[in-house]
Design a protein around this motif. Sequence first.
Motif, PDB file in Angstrom:
ATOM      1  N   PHE A   1      49.614  49.480  30.125  1.00 19.43           N
ATOM      2  CA  PHE A   1      50.893  49.955  30.635  1.00 19.43           C
ATOM      3  C   PHE A   1      51.063  49.630  32.117  1.00 19.43           C
ATOM      4  N   ARG A   2      49.981  49.666  32.876  1.00 17.59           N
ATOM      5  CA  ARG A   2      50.060  49.238  34.274  1.00 17.59           C
ATOM      6  C   ARG A   2      50.458  47.772  34.345  1.00 17.59           C
ATOM      7  N   SER A   3      49.813  46.963  33.493  1.00 21.03           N
ATOM      8  CA  SER A   3      50.111  45.533  33.482  1.00 21.03           C
ATOM      9  C   SER A   3      51.556  45.281  33.069  1.00 21.03           C
ATOM     10  N   PHE A   4      52.051  46.033  32.086  1.00 21.94           N
ATOM     11  CA  PHE A   4      53.419  45.834  31.606  1.00 21.94           C
ATOM     12  C   PHE A   4      54.431  46.086  32.716  1.00 21.94           C
ATOM     13  N   PHE A   5      54.289  47.211  33.401  1.00 19.80           N
ATOM     14  CA  PHE A   5      55.279  47.549  34.422  1.00 19.80           C
ATOM     15  C   PHE A   5      55.156  46.656  35.656  1.00 19.80           C
ATOM     16  N   GLU A   6      53.930  46.296  36.038  1.00 18.05           N
ATOM     17  CA  GLU A   6      53.772  45.504  37.256  1.00 18.05           C
ATOM     18  C   GLU A   6      53.871  44.008  37.004  1.00 18.05           C
ATOM     19  N   ASP A   7      53.170  43.512  35.989  1.00 15.26           N
ATOM     20  CA  ASP A   7      53.089  42.063  35.781  1.00 15.26           C
ATOM     21  C   ASP A   7      54.230  41.516  34.928  1.00 15.26           C
ATOM     22  N   VAL A   8      54.765  42.337  34.018  1.00 19.74           N
ATOM     23  CA  VAL A   8      55.847  41.865  33.150  1.00 19.74           C
ATOM     24  C   VAL A   8      57.213  42.234  33.730  1.00 19.74           C
ATOM     25  N   ILE A   9      57.420  43.526  33.977  1.00 18.95           N
ATOM     26  CA  ILE A   9      58.707  43.958  34.521  1.00 18.95           C
ATOM     27  C   ILE A   9      58.835  43.612  35.997  1.00 18.95           C
ATOM     28  N   GLY A  10      57.716  43.659  36.733  1.00 22.85           N
ATOM     29  CA  GLY A  10      57.756  43.297  38.141  1.00 22.85           C
ATOM     30  C   GLY A  10      57.921  44.454  39.093  1.00 22.85           C
ATOM     31  N   LEU A  11      57.593  45.676  38.646  1.00 22.66           N
ATOM     32  CA  LEU A  11      57.683  46.854  39.512  1.00 22.66           C
ATOM     33  C   LEU A  11      56.310  47.149  40.108  1.00 22.66           C
ATOM     34  N   PRO A  12      56.194  47.280  41.428  1.00 24.82           N
ATOM     35  CA  PRO A  12      54.894  47.606  42.028  1.00 24.82           C
ATOM     36  C   PRO A  12      54.361  48.926  41.480  1.00 24.82           C
ATOM     37  N   VAL A  13      53.065  48.977  41.221  1.00 30.90           N
ATOM     38  CA  VAL A  13      52.411  50.158  40.689  1.00 30.90           C
ATOM     39  C   VAL A  13      51.431  50.690  41.730  1.00 30.90           C
ATOM     40  N   VAL A  14      51.466  51.993  41.973  1.00 37.67           N
ATOM     41  CA  VAL A  14      50.521  52.618  42.893  1.00 37.67           C
ATOM     42  C   VAL A  14      49.143  52.638  42.249  1.00 37.67           C
ATOM     43  N   GLY A  15      48.123  52.282  43.022  1.00 34.39           N
ATOM     44  CA  GLY A  15      46.766  52.252  42.495  1.00 34.39           C
ATOM     45  C   GLY A  15      46.339  50.841  42.156  1.00 34.39           C
TER      46      GLY A  15
END
Length: 370
Positions: free
Chosen positions: A104-118
């Motif tokens: 899920f971290r990968s989906f939001f950051e790497d696919v959607i392109g939203l920076p993830v904290v952590g």
Amino acid sequence: MQQIQKSSSFSTSIATSKLRVLHLAGSRVSKFYYNLSIMYVKEVVQPAGVKSHYAVVHPDGFWQLGASLDELSEKMSLQEMISQLPTLDVVVPHMFCSLGMTSFRSFFEDVIGLPVVGSASHCTSLATNKAQARSVVSASGVRVAKAQQFRQGDTLTMKPPFIVKPNSEDNSLGVTLVRNEEEIAEALRVGFEYDQTLLIEDYIPGRELRVAVVERDGKLCVPSTVEYLMSEEQPIRTAGDKLESLPDGTLLQTRSTASKRACPADVTPELFEKLADAAKRAHIALGCRDFSLYDFRIHSETNEPYLIEAGLFWSFGRISVISLLLEVDGETLEDVAFKLWSSAAARTRVACGSLFKYLKMEVNQVCRDT
């Protein structure tokens, strides 16, 4: 120069408008991890200057969105959830299952392109695998206990006392201290209920401490440590020492947790330096970002620290361990959270804004077509 200008522009924008934060919670893996996530996300701090949104995934795969946990939408599919996401600056994850820590971290950051904290997903994937994480930190000079990876049919080469633990599980689920050979079979049976691969690790007698690393202004900082007060009868922490389950499945921190820990821990300057050095080495070796958390055992005879596990999670509530460590040092949790979230939001992502808009357009078209 271009990157500096982008960061400056972002800083100016958040100074005049609220930071738009998506709190990501729930679990696809199990009801236990769903309840664990909800327990922590309920406690997340709400700094001034932040506008919070929530996305919650259920074990059945459906999602809910809302401005608070008390104002969540009806359940919807992943496609519908993506199409209804508001404009966001950063994602704060509150998921502790294997998929939540990785996919899920990968989906939001790497696919959607939203920076993830952590830490990024490739880092959390590594840390989730205890055996691999041990090898990586050991190669960087961090002391670890002797251990063996063990699968069904393997020959056990370790001798008690040792710890049996599932290789990719957390919260002490499936963990057993084996004191003699008569206890081995049952410990293996329990461990295999949670994972196909077990880690058989030498038991280190002595104290148990947790040590955090927090990135501050480009530097790795180690706050005070916390010690879990063990006894000869119960020398390790079990799942029951951490969480209790109510009849409806709701999880709570075990009521006796506070009485069984000392924060700050009573450590000598020499021991603190050893712990801080080992934690920083592990943070760098694993490729961590923003923060990290480590369990250490301090050998009762040598006083040397042994890194037991890495935990790359912080849910930014006062019940979170890193929050506890910062507050005991006099830090204001809301201020620390806001600075860390803002820093994460300012990370340069390749075409992240246009990618997010494009993905929402495509998903909206799919939803209309179906």
